[in-house]
Design a protein around this motif. Structure first.
Motif, PDB file in Angstrom:
ATOM      1  N   LYS A 155      35.886 -57.390  -8.998  1.00 42.19           N
ATOM      2  CA  LYS A 155      35.171 -58.506  -8.275  1.00 42.19           C
ATOM      3  C   LYS A 155      34.879 -58.699  -6.878  1.00 42.19           C
ATOM      4  O   LYS A 155      33.708 -58.762  -6.468  1.00 42.19           O
ATOM      5  CB  LYS A 155      36.547 -59.764  -8.533  1.00 42.19           C
ATOM      6  CG  LYS A 155      35.914 -61.080  -7.746  1.00 42.19           C
ATOM      7  CD  LYS A 155      34.590 -61.794  -8.520  1.00 42.19           C
ATOM      8  CE  LYS A 155      34.232 -62.998  -7.974  1.00 42.19           C
ATOM      9  NZ  LYS A 155      32.979 -63.585  -8.029  1.00 42.19           N
ATOM     10  N   GLU A 213      34.631 -55.830  -4.878  1.00 36.42           N
ATOM     11  CA  GLU A 213      33.670 -54.510  -4.600  1.00 36.42           C
ATOM     12  C   GLU A 213      32.145 -54.917  -5.021  1.00 36.42           C
ATOM     13  O   GLU A 213      31.485 -54.855  -4.139  1.00 36.42           O
ATOM     14  CB  GLU A 213      34.145 -53.270  -5.174  1.00 36.42           C
ATOM     15  CG  GLU A 213      35.458 -52.476  -4.272  1.00 36.42           C
ATOM     16  CD  GLU A 213      35.939 -51.211  -4.932  1.00 36.42           C
ATOM     17  OE1 GLU A 213      35.262 -50.906  -6.143  1.00 36.42           O
ATOM     18  OE2 GLU A 213      36.757 -50.933  -4.534  1.00 36.42           O
ATOM     19  N   PRO A 214      31.979 -55.577  -6.205  1.00 31.96           N
ATOM     20  CA  PRO A 214      30.596 -56.018  -6.544  1.00 31.96           C
ATOM     21  C   PRO A 214      30.221 -56.941  -5.789  1.00 31.96           C
ATOM     22  O   PRO A 214      28.893 -57.309  -5.227  1.00 31.96           O
ATOM     23  CB  PRO A 214      30.782 -56.461  -8.006  1.00 31.96           C
ATOM     24  CG  PRO A 214      31.753 -55.781  -8.471  1.00 31.96           C
ATOM     25  CD  PRO A 214      32.744 -55.531  -7.499  1.00 31.96           C
ATOM     26  N   ASP A 215      31.170 -57.907  -5.172  1.00 32.83           N
ATOM     27  CA  ASP A 215      30.697 -58.988  -4.281  1.00 32.83           C
ATOM     28  C   ASP A 215      30.167 -58.471  -2.998  1.00 32.83           C
ATOM     29  O   ASP A 215      29.340 -58.869  -2.343  1.00 32.83           O
ATOM     30  CB  ASP A 215      31.560 -60.047  -4.269  1.00 32.83           C
ATOM     31  CG  ASP A 215      31.823 -60.902  -5.250  1.00 32.83           C
ATOM     32  OD1 ASP A 215      30.788 -60.851  -6.294  1.00 32.83           O
ATOM     33  OD2 ASP A 215      32.822 -61.716  -5.483  1.00 32.83           O
ATOM     34  N   THR A 256      28.942 -55.402  -2.339  1.00 31.64           N
ATOM     35  CA  THR A 256      27.840 -54.633  -2.576  1.00 31.64           C
ATOM     36  C   THR A 256      26.808 -55.852  -2.335  1.00 31.64           C
ATOM     37  O   THR A 256      25.761 -55.553  -1.790  1.00 31.64           O
ATOM     38  CB  THR A 256      27.929 -54.165  -4.017  1.00 31.64           C
ATOM     39  OG1 THR A 256      29.017 -53.180  -3.863  1.00 31.64           O
ATOM     40  CG2 THR A 256      26.394 -53.283  -3.931  1.00 31.64           C
ATOM     41  N   GLN A 257      26.664 -56.917  -3.207  1.00 31.09           N
ATOM     42  CA  GLN A 257      25.794 -57.780  -3.302  1.00 31.09           C
ATOM     43  C   GLN A 257      25.470 -58.614  -1.731  1.00 31.09           C
ATOM     44  O   GLN A 257      24.441 -58.796  -1.558  1.00 31.09           O
ATOM     45  CB  GLN A 257      26.016 -58.892  -4.168  1.00 31.09           C
ATOM     46  CG  GLN A 257      25.036 -59.881  -4.468  1.00 31.09           C
ATOM     47  CD  GLN A 257      25.502 -60.811  -5.587  1.00 31.09           C
ATOM     48  OE1 GLN A 257      26.584 -61.078  -5.842  1.00 31.09           O
ATOM     49  NE2 GLN A 257      24.444 -61.658  -6.146  1.00 31.09           N
ATOM     50  N   ALA A 258      26.530 -58.744  -1.196  1.00 25.83           N
ATOM     51  CA  ALA A 258      26.463 -59.383   0.224  1.00 25.83           C
ATOM     52  C   ALA A 258      25.832 -58.305   1.190  1.00 25.83           C
ATOM     53  O   ALA A 258      24.841 -58.686   2.044  1.00 25.83           O
ATOM     54  CB  ALA A 258      27.891 -59.749   0.812  1.00 25.83           C
ATOM     55  N   GLU A 272      23.581 -56.192   0.347  1.00 27.44           N
ATOM     56  CA  GLU A 272      21.964 -56.071   0.059  1.00 27.44           C
ATOM     57  C   GLU A 272      21.503 -57.007   0.537  1.00 27.44           C
ATOM     58  O   GLU A 272      20.447 -57.074   0.927  1.00 27.44           O
ATOM     59  CB  GLU A 272      22.090 -56.015  -1.576  1.00 27.44           C
ATOM     60  CG  GLU A 272      22.550 -54.466  -2.177  1.00 27.44           C
ATOM     61  CD  GLU A 272      22.561 -54.682  -3.626  1.00 27.44           C
ATOM     62  OE1 GLU A 272      22.275 -55.487  -4.103  1.00 27.44           O
ATOM     63  OE2 GLU A 272      22.869 -53.448  -4.059  1.00 27.44           O
ATOM     64  N   ALA A 273      22.202 -58.515   0.570  1.00 27.02           N
ATOM     65  CA  ALA A 273      21.561 -59.698   1.014  1.00 27.02           C
ATOM     66  C   ALA A 273      21.355 -59.655   2.464  1.00 27.02           C
ATOM     67  O   ALA A 273      20.237 -60.066   2.907  1.00 27.02           O
ATOM     68  CB  ALA A 273      22.434 -60.960   0.324  1.00 27.02           C
ATOM     69  N   ARG A 274      22.460 -59.202   3.194  1.00 25.16           N
ATOM     70  CA  ARG A 274      22.299 -58.756   4.646  1.00 25.16           C
ATOM     71  C   ARG A 274      21.012 -57.869   4.998  1.00 25.16           C
ATOM     72  O   ARG A 274      20.346 -58.337   6.101  1.00 25.16           O
ATOM     73  CB  ARG A 274      23.676 -58.330   5.096  1.00 25.16           C
ATOM     74  CG  ARG A 274      23.531 -58.018   6.694  1.00 25.16           C
ATOM     75  CD  ARG A 274      24.333 -57.101   6.911  1.00 25.16           C
ATOM     76  NE  ARG A 274      24.239 -55.712   6.540  1.00 25.16           N
ATOM     77  CZ  ARG A 274      25.014 -54.602   6.418  1.00 25.16           C
ATOM     78  NH1 ARG A 274      26.162 -54.887   7.214  1.00 25.16           N
ATOM     79  NH2 ARG A 274      24.698 -53.530   6.224  1.00 25.16           N
ATOM     80  N   ASP A 275      20.941 -57.007   4.292  1.00 23.13           N
ATOM     81  CA  ASP A 275      19.901 -55.853   4.481  1.00 23.13           C
ATOM     82  C   ASP A 275      18.533 -56.529   4.406  1.00 23.13           C
ATOM     83  O   ASP A 275      17.460 -56.452   5.114  1.00 23.13           O
ATOM     84  CB  ASP A 275      20.253 -54.757   3.551  1.00 23.13           C
ATOM     85  CG  ASP A 275      21.133 -53.835   3.964  1.00 23.13           C
ATOM     86  OD1 ASP A 275      21.703 -54.167   5.152  1.00 23.13           O
ATOM     87  OD2 ASP A 275      21.606 -52.872   3.258  1.00 23.13           O
TER      88      ASP A 275
END
Length: 120
Positions: A28, A30-32, A34-36, A38-41
């Motif tokens: 839960k 670690e994937p969250d 990673t997604q955050a 990517e959204a920040r980038d």
């Protein structure tokens, strides 16, 4: 699945709880994360584009350019020459695929507001 903590180090009654938390972290959190990231980038890339446009507007003003030649990125760093006959108005992406024609002053104010909103 790789565990960071060896559950056998703990008493038998704590091992299920340790495993439960390890699973929660790996499945839960670690994937969250990673997604955050990517959204920040994506957000930082958009902010960078707006700030780059602001720099171009400042250049147009300081050099009193009424027309100009430039290169336009068509995507994947593929550039084409472009001629701008009138620099008094520009098109600015306002989101959702929409672009508005603005004066340099309007674009400058819009960029300031948009970047401030993105920073929040």
């Amino acid at each position: 699945m790789e565990t960071a903590v060896d559950p056998s180090r703990y008493p038998a009654e704590l091992q299920p709880a340790v495993q439960k938390y390890e699973d929660f972290i790996h499945n839960k959190l670690e994937p969250d994360l990673t997604q955050a990231i990517e959204a920040r980038d994506v957000l930082y890339t958009q902010m960078s584009e707006y700030l780059k446009l602001k720099t171009h507007i400042d250049t147009i003003r300081t050099q009193n350019l009424e027309e100009m030649e430039t290169k336009v990125d068509l995507g994947s760093n593929f550039y084409a020459k472009a001629f701008v006959p009138d620099t008094s108005h520009i098109f600015v992406s306002v989101g959702f695929g929409f672009h508005l024609e603005m004066t340099l002053d309007e674009a400058d104010r819009f960029i300031d507001q948009k970047v401030a909103h993105m920073e929040k």
